[in-house]
Design an enzyme around this catalytic site. Structure first.
Site, PDB file in Angstrom:
ATOM      1  N   SER A  83      -0.235   9.968  15.915  1.00 47.03           N
ATOM      2  CA  SER A  83       0.182  10.086  14.512  1.00 47.03           C
ATOM      3  C   SER A  83      -0.277   8.946  13.628  1.00 47.03           C
ATOM      4  O   SER A  83      -0.002   8.965  12.417  1.00 47.03           O
ATOM      5  CB  SER A  83       1.702  10.230  14.426  1.00 47.03           C
ATOM      6  OG  SER A  83       2.091  11.537  14.795  1.00 47.03           O
ATOM      7  N   LYS A  86      -2.104  10.033  10.541  1.00 40.07           N
ATOM      8  CA  LYS A  86      -1.456  10.321   9.259  1.00 40.07           C
ATOM      9  C   LYS A  86      -1.709   9.217   8.228  1.00 40.07           C
ATOM     10  O   LYS A  86      -1.565   9.457   7.018  1.00 40.07           O
ATOM     11  CB  LYS A  86       0.043  10.518   9.470  1.00 40.07           C
ATOM     12  CG  LYS A  86       0.400  11.758  10.288  1.00 40.07           C
ATOM     13  CD  LYS A  86       1.902  11.934  10.378  1.00 40.07           C
ATOM     14  CE  LYS A  86       2.289  13.215  11.106  1.00 40.07           C
ATOM     15  NZ  LYS A  86       2.188  13.109  12.569  1.00 40.07           N
ATOM     16  N   SER A 327       7.310  11.377  10.453  1.00 37.33           N
ATOM     17  CA  SER A 327       6.051  11.781  11.094  1.00 37.33           C
ATOM     18  C   SER A 327       5.930  13.298  11.179  1.00 37.33           C
ATOM     19  O   SER A 327       5.712  13.870  12.243  1.00 37.33           O
ATOM     20  CB  SER A 327       5.931  11.152  12.492  1.00 37.33           C
ATOM     21  OG  SER A 327       4.582  11.127  12.921  1.00 37.33           O
TER      22      SER A 327
END
Length: 520
Positions: A83, A86, A327
């Site tokens: 993640s 992101k 997230s």
């Protein structure tokens, strides 16, 4: 209760082919202050921990103001960022869509009006809003009724043509299909809660009064779009809640103990466009609007259709909070396709990712050394080096939207979920608590933490830690030890931190916000 993260662990147990960690080296750049050498040696010792034996690590630390690199370890090795991806997607979204970008959901009528009758079709048109709740569809239905329509002779048509029909990201694990964090992507969807887990429902299982009784199962939002196959019993053993492949039948099996608290599971739906249409159709009925025809999906709204109702989402700068703090994978993918539509007129992953790469290149990130195949990092094909993540973290500090973007990063040991996010139970009782901000990343065998921390002398540091190919359940204690070491560093302060287990860790090493209910 059986968790979807167990399926991820099984599906993603194959190793990524990457070079193993070799000799740990550090060299002080010209002009670096003496304390940097101390924390560099301390970070070297942390990376030599047995938890990471046989794995791969990329670590970079830089001075936030000057951009000078103070420490680097395999900075150019492309690893699975999970993640941390992101960071790329959110920064590009702020730069290309803008902090005030909103998603609009419209209801339009096509045909002629005769009193309270619309002789034609009613269109529900989406642009990707991942924050649409059942109550928002109810408000749209009320607005249609308030506009004087009580009967539609045609059909309810769900217009999801803003994006293409590819619902799942590249190389997403097949057995994650019913997991809410891998929900399908559509311009029309429904979130069951204010975490905005779009494209999913909440299944609640309450035990019966005595052993052997069927538990009571309810779904939020209430909708007939999903069907519950309740095979469970009240008794001892574990409970499994899982949607069958390619259907909206959710099977509840196993057992839940009498007197146990209500069990909850967040489950993705099959075809979120149909889900949104079903929730809206129910709301129309509630408000006395009868639609004679069947619901149709995937047809574009005619240009001469007349607007009847509209809903706008919160602006992007506010959406960043649930997106980055928790997230949220679906938010990342919606933004990627929205970027594609706004920049190239195509709501596709390919168009969005091309625009993200081009924008980040203009910011100074070497995107030629990056492979990004989705917006969230859920794919194990994503490859980003710690060096490129550091380039991004330095570059965005000079952007006009930086303050809002920085505020969206999780804060170490801040207990509020919408402040601390995925770092809310980490680095407590250390100089990093309330100080370090960073984006976490977690897949089986891949972990990352990249962000900002202030050292003991008040100097802001940028850091990126990406760890891969380890066999231990988690290496987040190593990430925390590195960041705490940086927070403790400064003139005359060079001691390292002994890695400690992270409170709230899971054996599958996933984002703690992905574990439902939120316990970590």
């Amino acid at each position: 209760m059986k968790r979807p993260l167990n399926r991820r662990a099984r599906a993603w147990s194959w190793p990524l082919v990457i070079g193993l960690v070799c000799t740990l080296t550090w060299s002080s750049p010209a002009g670096a202050d003496p304390s940097a050498a101390g924390f560099g040696e301390a970070v070297d010792r942390i990376l030599d921990d047995p938890l990471l034996r046989g794995g791969a690590a990329g670590v970079v630390v830089a001075d936030a103001d000057s951009g000078a690199v103070l420490y680097r370890h395999r900075a150019d090795d492309r690893l699975m960022p999970a993640s941390n991806t992101k960071l790329f997607t959110s920064a590009a979204a702020m730069g290309l869509l803008g902090p005030d970008h909103t998603f609009r959901t419209d209801v339009l009528g096509e045909g002629t009006r005769h009193g309270r009758t619309l002789r034609g079709d009613l269109y529900l048109r989406g642009t990707g809003d991942p924050t649409m709740l059942a109550k928002d569809y109810d408000s749209l239905a009320k607005d249609v009724a308030d506009a004087g329509i009580s009967r539609v002779t045609g059909r309810l048509v769900a217009d999801d043509t803003r994006f293409d029909a590819q619902r799942a990201g590249r190389s997403w694990a097949a057995d994650d299909e019913s997991s809410y964090y891998a929900a399908q992507i559509s311009p029309l969807t429904v979130a069951p809660d204010t975490d905005y887990d779009a494209g999913s429902v909440i299944v609640e299982v309450a035990p019966g009064a005595a052993a052997g009784e069927r538990p009571k199962v309810t779904v939020t939002p209430r909708t007939a779009y999903v069907r519950i196959d309740n095979r469970a019993t009240t008794g001892s053993g574990g409970l499994t809640v899982e949607r069958q492949h390619g259907t909206n039948t959710i099977t509840v099996s196993g057992a839940i103990a009498a007197g146990a608290p209500v069990a909850k599971e967040w489950v993705s739906v099959w075809e979120p466009t149909g889900y949104a249409a079903a929730v809206f159709a129910d709301a129309l009925t509630k408000h006395g609007v009868r639609v004679a025809g069947a619901t149709r999906l995937g047809t574009a709204t005619p240009p001469d259709a007349r607007p009847l109702a509209a809903h706008r989402s919160m602006p992007l700068k506010k959406l960043l909070i649930p997106f980055m703090k928790l997230s949220n994978n679906i938010h990342a993918e919606v933004l990627t396709k929205a970027i594609g539509y706004e920049t190239a007129g195509r709501g596709t992953w390919d168009a969005g990712l091309a625009a993200i790469a081009d924008h980040l290149k203009k910011l100074g990130v070497d995107t030629g050394a990056v492979r990004q195949v989705d917006g969230s990092g859920l794919s194990r094909m994503d490859n980003i080096a710690a060096g490129q993540l550091t380039e991004l973290l330095l570059a965005v500090r000079h952007q006009p939207w930086y303050a809002d973007w920085y505020a969206s990063l999780p804060v170490a040991c801040a207990p509020d979920r919408f402040v601390g996010g995925t770092l809310r139970s980490r680095m407590c009782g250390t100089p990093a608590a309330g100080n370090a901000r960073g984006k976490t990343g977690s897949l089986t065998g891949a972990s990352g933490l990249s962000g900002y921390v202030t050292d003991a002398d008040g100097r802001e540091l940028v850091y990126s830690v990406v760890l891969n190919n380890y066999l231990s359940p988690s290496v987040k204690s190593l990430e925390d030890a590195i960041v705490v070491t940086l927070a403790k560093s400064g003139e005359g302060r060079t001691e390292g931190v002994r890695p400690r287990a992270v409170r709230g860790e899971t054996t599958a090493d996933l984002e703690c916000s992905w574990i439902k209910p939120r316990r970590c």
